[in-house]
Design an enzyme around this catalytic site. Structure first.
Site, PDB file in Angstrom:
ATOM      1  CB  SER A 146      -0.899   0.016   1.239  1.00 33.39           C
ATOM      2  OG  SER A 146      -1.532   1.266   1.361  1.00 33.39           O
ATOM      3  CE1 TYR A 159      -3.762  -2.059   5.449  1.00 35.49           C
ATOM      4  CE2 TYR A 159      -3.031   0.121   4.733  1.00 35.49           C
ATOM      5  CZ  TYR A 159      -3.508  -1.144   4.438  1.00 35.49           C
ATOM      6  OH  TYR A 159      -3.723  -1.498   3.128  1.00 35.49           O
TER       7      TYR A 159
END
Ligand code: FAD
Lengths: 253, 462
Positions: A146, A159
């Protein structure tokens, strides 16, 4: 439902096959006649995805219901998939959780869980897969990381750090296996518009999931090393990575 | 027309009794009017309904891609359940052309799958960005209504889920009342989870097209009569002209080419209309100029071409969000059908009224509906003439005109299309659709829409 996949089409293993981006990618592969082995946690959703891909023209679709957090299971699961597909050309890792940042700030177990699912479990899978492909001197590993891993931000650093770890692991792995004929692709998608946001205000700014999927398929075909989708994220993240820390820490990101 | 009623309609928003729901967001219909806030709960999987709304004690409404123009796909302060993420294929039989898919799949996605396999939609509207569920709920019609009837006629079965968890398989033989009430049932009978559609075989992407200029309604009627055997017919009318140009237009007809040809698409870039046009961009002068240009774009009386199906069926889809061209206040379509006995007279009268009003309409689409019956009780089409007009919304100006036009439609024995409405009064709707009481009996107690509340006063039965 396993049967012998007796065909010459491309053999692809998909981990986390019910995630939106994975499903969209698989639709393209299915329409190209690929053979697919799909892994996900929820049996009902997995069955719906598998049926869709079969109808779209996949040469062969088999599935396994598994919780990928359970790393003990990985070797058996992967061996089973390779067996069902009678080989393996591409492994696509698309599972992961966003997690609850606020809760993770208070509770180590929450943070540990996010790190386990997004980093430890992939490391276990990648270790097996890399060694398998190196032995054959061929194969492609494509992994959804990501843009959030490019720099820690207060809104989702747990995250983000799991994805940062994953991206670093992939870079190292690529460095190791490239000379063995194995490709490692790190995919960094920005916010993606899934079909669910159609018709809603503001969602126009998000990337179209089918376009994201098409870019992924292209990057796999082109044996690329890394991919920002949409590509605009590359310059954006370049800037974000280079903001001096004393400025960055004051920003509300 | 009593001014009061118009006022009431415009302030309807404040009459809503519902409380603001948490996590609310806007969901726009194609006309971008009216604008309401609702809580959005997207459905991804077939099992999400009713599971996703368990514990919610407020009205809900399933919605597709919001390609209806008014408020049939809106629920002020309620819960909207967008279905487009529920878009998987379930089965396809290349022998029979029967396709079963989750109801959130778009017609565009169906075409992407079916055209390369030699199959086409049995009925298609003027945009491919509508969902299978939305197409059933409005029982949409296309340019082939005179031969194929409505969309619902080609839906062999579907699954309907009620908010209490009841699952009903519906077909002409199984739960036939729910089948008949859900086709054209405006989403009110429950969530359509999946449906089976009968596709039709094609051998080419191309359409044998012919465009013919006409002057006046009698030429239009003559061309309609002469083209009975042709599958697709539709006309564009210049509704800004009066005098000797009154009701001039272009009659467009086509058939699927029977010569074997390429079925794979050639990729083309999409244009996106990037901003809201300022309100002044669309006025009588600019629209008349556009219409004159359009009329003369076709040089000469007849034009013949072999055309890809995309520009033939979806000329505007290339410009995504062309609705923004109408500016912030939005647009509204007005579409009626008037039965044959009054069709000519009614159409002339209404076109005159529109020309007199000076309110611009870019798109005026004229077509004859045939007599193929729909299985849907509340289905809009009836044998006769249908006319669809686009209007930018000018508060204070457009609504009194809509009201007049709706009254005229009623006098001529016609009715309006709910999918394109945000203006008709409760009295008008109930006169157009006396079957509404039957739909009310089959309505899911949790489901309602702003349209339904507006035209019936019925609240959800929470
Ligand atoms: C450019 C353009 C051209 C058009 N041309 C035509 C035409 O030629 N002919 C024609 O008939 N119409 C036409 N329309 C209107 C359009 O086809 C209909 O409004 C269609 O129903 C929109 O589908 P949607 O998926 O966007 O549904 P929405 O507009 O989101 O919803 C429509 C209705 O369907 C219900 N619904 C949606 N999904 C479900 C489900 N799964 N279960 C139960 N109910 C559901 C909703 O509650 C609502 O009542 C056109 C629209 C546009 C924008």
């Amino acid at each position: 439902m396993s049967s012998n996949a007796n065909h010459s089409s491309r053999k692809i293993l998909v981990l986390g096959a019910t995630s939106g981006i994975a499903e969209a990618t698989c639709r393209i592969w299915a329409s190209q006649g690929a053979s697919l082995f799909l892994v996900a946690r929820n049996a009902e959703k997995l069955a719906a995805v598998a049926t869709d891909l079969r109808t779209r023209g996949a040469s062969f679709v088999d599935t396994a219901v598994a919780d990928l957090d359970d790393t003990e299971q990985h070797p058996a699961l992967l061996a089973h998939a390779v067996n069902a597909l009678t080989g393996l050309d591409v492994a696509y890792l698309a599972h992961g959780v966003l997690g609850d940042q606020t809760q993770a700030e208070q509770d180590f177990n929450t943070a540990a869980h996010i790190l386990h699912t997004n980093l430890m479990a992939p490391v276990s899978l990648l270790t097996w897969l890399a060694n398998f492909f190196v032995q054959r001197r061929a194969g492609t590993i494509a992994v959804l990381s990501s843009v959030a891993g490019d720099r820690g931000r207060k809104s989702n650093y747990v995250y983000g750090s799991s994805k940062a770890g994953l991206s670093a692991f992939l870079a190292g792995l690529r460095n190791r296996v490239d000379r063995e004929g194995v490709t490692v692709l790190t995919i960094k998608p920005g916010p993606t518009k899934t079909a669910m946001t159609a018709g809603m205000k503001g969602a126009e700014k998000f990337a179209d999931v089918d376009k994201v999927a098409a870019s992924i398929v292209k990057a796999v075909d082109g044996r690329a090393d890394s991919l920002y989708v949409p590509f605009q994220w590359q310059p954006i993240m370049f800037v974000i990575r280079h903001i001096p820390e004393r400025v960055f820490k004051k920003l509300n990101l | 027309m009593p001014e009061i009623e118009t006022q009431q309609r415009l302030t309807y928003k404040q009459g809503s009794a519902r409380k603001s729901a948490p996590g609310e967001a806007s969901f726009e219909s194609w006309g971008r009017y009216p604008s309401y806030k609702a809580n959005i709960i997207p459905l991804h999987w077939q099992s999400d309904f009713p599971a996703a709304v368990r514990g919610i004690h407020d009205a809900v409404l399933p919605v597709g891609l919001g390609r209806s123009y008014g408020d049939v796909c809106l629920l002020d302060q309620g819960n909207l359940l967008p279905t487009p993420a529920m878009n998987r294929l379930i089965s396809f039989d290349p022998e029979t052309g029967l396709l079963t898919a989750e109801a959130g799949i778009s017609l565009a996605q169906i075409l992407d799958f079916s055209v390369p396999r030699g199959f086409f939609l049995p009925v298609t509207p003027g945009t491919k960005y509508v969902t299978l569920g939305g197409a059933i709920a409005n029982d949409i019609h296309g340019k082939n209504h005179h031969v194929a009837g409505t969309f619902g006629r080609h839906v062999t079965e579907f699954e309907l889920v009620r908010s209490d968890g009841t699952v009903l398989r519906c077909s002409p033989n199984e739960n036939p009342e729910f089948y008949a009430m859900t086709i054209g049932g405006l989403g009110l009978t429950g969530l359509i989870r999946w449906a089976t559609l009968r596709l039709k075989p094609i051998v080419s992407r191309k359409i044998d097209y012919e465009g013919i200029q006409f002057h006046g309604i009698d030429e239009f009627l003559y061309l309609t009569e002469a083209s009975k055997e042709i599958e697709y017919t539709v006309s564009w009318v210049d509704c800004t002209s009066t005098g000797k140009n009154f009701c001039r237009g272009i009659f467009m007809q086509g058939d699927h080419s029977t010569r074997r040809d390429e079925l794979k698409p050639s990729p083309e870039p999409k244009l996106v209309f990037p901003f809201n046009a300022p309100g002044f961009a669309l006025n009588h002068v600019s629209v008349s100029a556009f219409n004159t240009l359009f009329f003369h774009k076709q040089m000469g009386k007849r034009q013949v071409a072999l055309q890809d199906y995309e520009p033939f069926f979806y000329p505007l889809d290339k410009v995504l969000h062309w609705n923004r061209m109408y500016g912030k206040s939005g647009l509204l379509q007005f579409q009626y059908v008037i039965p044959w006995n009054n069709a000519r007279e009614g159409t002339v009268a209404i076109l005159k009224e529109v020309a007199k009003s000076g309110l611009a309409s870019f798109l005026a689409v004229l077509k004859a509906f045939g007599d193929v019956p729909s299985p849907g009780v509340m289905s809009f089409p009836r044998p006769g003439i249908t006319l669809a007009l686009d209007f930018p919304i000018k508060p204070g100006k457009s609504f009194p005109l809509f009201e007049r036009l709706a009254d005229m439609t009623l006098e001529f024995g016609g009715r309006l299309y709910p999918a394109k409405d945000a203006a008709m009064t409760a009295a008008q709707f109930q006169a157009f659709y006396p079957e509404w009481r039957q739909l009310a009996r089959f309505r899911d107690p949790l489901i309602t829409s702003s349209f339904w509340e507006r035209v019936t006063g019925e609240q959800p039965n929470l």
